[in-house]
Scaffold this motif. Structure first.
Motif, short mmCIF file in Angstrom:
data_model
loop_
_atom_site.label_atom_id
_atom_site.label_comp_id
_atom_site.label_asym_id
_atom_site.label_seq_id
_atom_site.Cartn_x
_atom_site.Cartn_y
_atom_site.Cartn_z
N ASP A 265 14.95 -9.96 -5.96
CA ASP A 265 14.23 -9.90 -7.24
C ASP A 265 12.73 -9.70 -7.05
O ASP A 265 11.95 -9.83 -8.00
CB ASP A 265 14.51 -11.12 -8.11
N VAL A 266 12.31 -9.37 -5.83
CA VAL A 266 10.92 -9.06 -5.54
C VAL A 266 10.89 -7.83 -4.63
O VAL A 266 11.79 -7.63 -3.82
CB VAL A 266 10.20 -10.25 -4.87
N GLY A 267 9.86 -7.00 -4.80
CA GLY A 267 9.78 -5.80 -3.98
C GLY A 267 8.35 -5.32 -3.84
O GLY A 267 7.40 -6.08 -3.97
N ARG A 268 8.22 -4.03 -3.57
CA ARG A 268 6.91 -3.44 -3.31
C ARG A 268 5.94 -3.66 -4.46
O ARG A 268 4.73 -3.80 -4.24
CB ARG A 268 7.07 -1.93 -3.08
N TYR A 269 6.44 -3.70 -5.68
CA TYR A 269 5.56 -3.76 -6.85
C TYR A 269 5.33 -5.18 -7.35
O TYR A 269 4.56 -5.39 -8.28
CB TYR A 269 6.12 -2.88 -7.97
N GLN A 270 6.00 -6.15 -6.75
CA GLN A 270 5.79 -7.55 -7.14
C GLN A 270 5.06 -8.33 -6.04
O GLN A 270 5.11 -9.56 -6.03
CB GLN A 270 7.13 -8.23 -7.45
N GLY A 271 4.37 -7.63 -5.15
CA GLY A 271 3.55 -8.33 -4.18
C GLY A 271 3.78 -7.94 -2.73
O GLY A 271 3.02 -8.35 -1.86
N LEU A 272 4.80 -7.14 -2.45
CA LEU A 272 5.09 -6.79 -1.07
C LEU A 272 4.65 -5.37 -0.75
O LEU A 272 5.33 -4.61 -0.05
CB LEU A 272 6.59 -6.97 -0.80
N ALA A 273 3.45 -5.03 -1.22
CA ALA A 273 2.91 -3.69 -1.00
C ALA A 273 2.70 -3.40 0.48
O ALA A 273 2.75 -2.24 0.90
CB ALA A 273 1.59 -3.52 -1.77
N GLU A 274 2.45 -4.43 1.28
CA GLU A 274 2.18 -4.20 2.69
C GLU A 274 3.43 -3.83 3.49
O GLU A 274 3.34 -3.54 4.68
CB GLU A 274 1.50 -5.42 3.31
N THR A 275 4.59 -3.82 2.83
CA THR A 275 5.78 -3.30 3.51
C THR A 275 5.84 -1.78 3.47
O THR A 275 6.73 -1.19 4.08
CB THR A 275 7.07 -3.87 2.88
#
Length: 367
Positions: A265-275
Motif C-alpha cells: 500500500d506504499v510505493g514510489r509516490y508515497q515516499g519511496l522515490a529513492e527506489t
C-alpha cells in the motif's frame, strides 16, 4: 493500530545520530539538510542541539524560523534561486549564500549586498547512489573567476564548497573536492575563509558495507593537511535515516510470468522515490514472520496505476513464502527522503503520515 502506510520516527535516534556526527567531525559546523526530513519536531530538536541549517527555499526558511533556528546559523545552499527568495532570506537575517553562476552572483549583489558567498565546485561524484550528473557546480577555473566577480561587485567571497553526491560510499570523493577547492584558491588569489564539504554521508542500505563517519573524517583530515578553513557540512540522511521505519501493508501477492509479485500500500509516490532506478535498496523486515522462515525472491511494487510504480525488479529482495494480504512489511532506515518526497494525492492516496515515537528533551550544545 495506526493507519498504513506511515513513517514511524524515533527522535531519540536523531539525537544520537547528531551527537555521533559531532563526535566524528568535532571541528565541522553541521548544517542539517532540511530536505531530508523537514518534520517540525526534527527541526526543533536539531535547533535545540545547536545545529545549523542548509536551506533551499522560502518554505524551508519559514520552517526553520518556526523551529527556532537562528538566522546566523542558516545557509542558503541552493545556487538556483529567485530574487524574491533572496529578499525573503535577507529580510529574515540570512547572510550566507551558495552560488555557481555569474548571473546568480549578480542577483546576490543586487538583492543581498555585502553577503557572504560560497562558490560551489563540480566534483566527481562516482560512488554515490544519486549523483548530480552535472546539475550544479563549476570547475576550479570558473570558481576562481566567480570568487573574483563576487569581490568586485561588493559581495564577500567567503568560501568554496562541493557535494560528493547522495549516499556516497567512497571517502576519496571528499578528497577530490578538497583538491579542487585548493586549486580554485590558488587560481583566484582569494583567501577564502570557509570550505563546505557538502552532504552525502552514507547510512546502511542493502547488504553492502558503507564507510564509517570516522573513516570519512580521517580521509578529509589527511587531504586538508595544514589548510584549516572554517568547515561546514550538510548531513541529512546521516542524521535522520536510521530514525525512521516506514510501515506498509501487503495488498496482493500473485504470480506474473513466473515471478512472485508483492504489491504494497506504499510505493514510489508515497515516499519511496529513492527506489527509482533501484538506487536505494532498503532493508526489509516482516513482523510476525520468523527470520528463519522460508523466503523467496519477489518483485516489489506499489499500489498505484502507474507502470513506473515498481520498487524492485532486479534487486535480490527476499520475502517470506507465506506472505499474505494484510501482513506488514517494514522499510528500515527510511527516515530520510521519504515523507518529504511523498506526493500530496497521486491516485487519490493521501500524503505519508509521520508518527513521532519519542520526544527527547535536548541539552542545547553551547556555541
Amino acid at each position: 493500530m495506526n493507519a498504513s502506510p506511515r513513517l514511524e520516527l524515533d527522535l531519540s535516534v536523531v539525537q544520537t545520530s547528531y551527537v555521533t556526527f559531532r563526535d566524528a567531525f568535532p571541528h565541522v559546523e553541521p548544517a542539517y539538510a532540511i530536505k531530508a526530513n523537514p518534520h517540525p519536531d526534527v527541526l526543533a530538536l536539531l535547533a535545540g542541539l545547536g545545529a545549523s541549517a542548509d536551506l533551499a527555499s522560502v518554505g524551508e526558511l519559514d520552517a526553520c524560523l518556526l523551529a527556532g533556528v537562528e538566522p546566523r546559523r542558516m545557509t542558503w545552499g541552493n545556487p538556483v534561486k529567485k530574487a524574491s527568495d533572496v529578499r525573503a532570506a535577507v529580510a529574515a537575517g540570512v547572510s550566507r549564500f551558495t552560488t555557481d553562476s555569474a548571473a546568480d552572483v549578480d542577483l546576490l549583489a543586487r538583492e543581498a549586498p555585502g553577503a557572504a558567498v560560497t562558490v560551489r565546485l563540480a566534483v566527481d561524484d562516482d560512488g554515490s547512489a544519486t549523483p548530480f550528473a552535472g546539475k550544479f557546480g563549476v570547475p576550479p577555473e570558473e570558481a576562481a573567476a566567480l570568487l573574483c566577480r563576487a569581490r568586485d561587485v561588493g559581495l564577500r567571497p567567503h568560501g568554496l564548497g562541493f557535494h560528493p553526491g547522495s549516499q556516497q560510499t567512497d571517502p576519496s570523493s571528499w578528497c577530490r573536492g578538497i583538491a579542487s577547492a585548493r586549486r580554485a584558491v590558488a587560481l583566484s588569489g582569494v583567501a577564502v575563509e570557509e570550505l563546505n564539504l557538502g552532504g552525502g554521508f552514507p547510512t546502511r542500505h542493502g547488504a553492502g558495507r558503507v564507510p564509517t563517519l570516522w573513516e570519512i573524517a580521517a580521509a578529509i583530515d589527511a587531504e586538508l593537511g595544514d589548510w584549516r578553513p572554517h568547515l561546514v557540512a550538510e548531513p541529512g540522511r546521516a542524521l535522520v535515516a536510521d530514525a525512521g521505519v516506514l510501515v506498509a501493508e501487503v495488498v496482493l501477492v500473485t504470480e506474473r510470468a513466473g515471478r512472485r509479485w508483492v504489491y504494497l500500500d506504499v510505493g514510489r509516490y508515497q515516499g519511496l522515490a529513492e527506489t527509482e532506478g533501484e538506487m536505494i535498496v532498503y532493508r526489509l523486515r516482516c513482523p510476525g514472520h520468523p527470520d528463519a522462515a522460508p523466503r523467496g525472491p519477489v518483485v516489489l511494487a506499489g499500489p498505484t496505476c502507474d507502470g513506473d510504480d515498481v520498487l524492485y525488479r532486479r534487486a535480490d529482495v527476499q520475502l517470506p513464502l507465506d506472505l499474505a494480504p494484510g501482513d506488514v512489511v517494514e522499510f528500515l532506515g527510511a527516515g530520510a527522503y521519504t515523507s518529504s518526497y511523498a506526493s500530496v494525492g497521486f491516485n487519490g492516496l493521501p500524503p505519508l503520515p509521520t508518527v513521532i515515537t519519542t520526544l527527547p528533551t535536548p541539552e542545547r550544545t553551547p556555541d
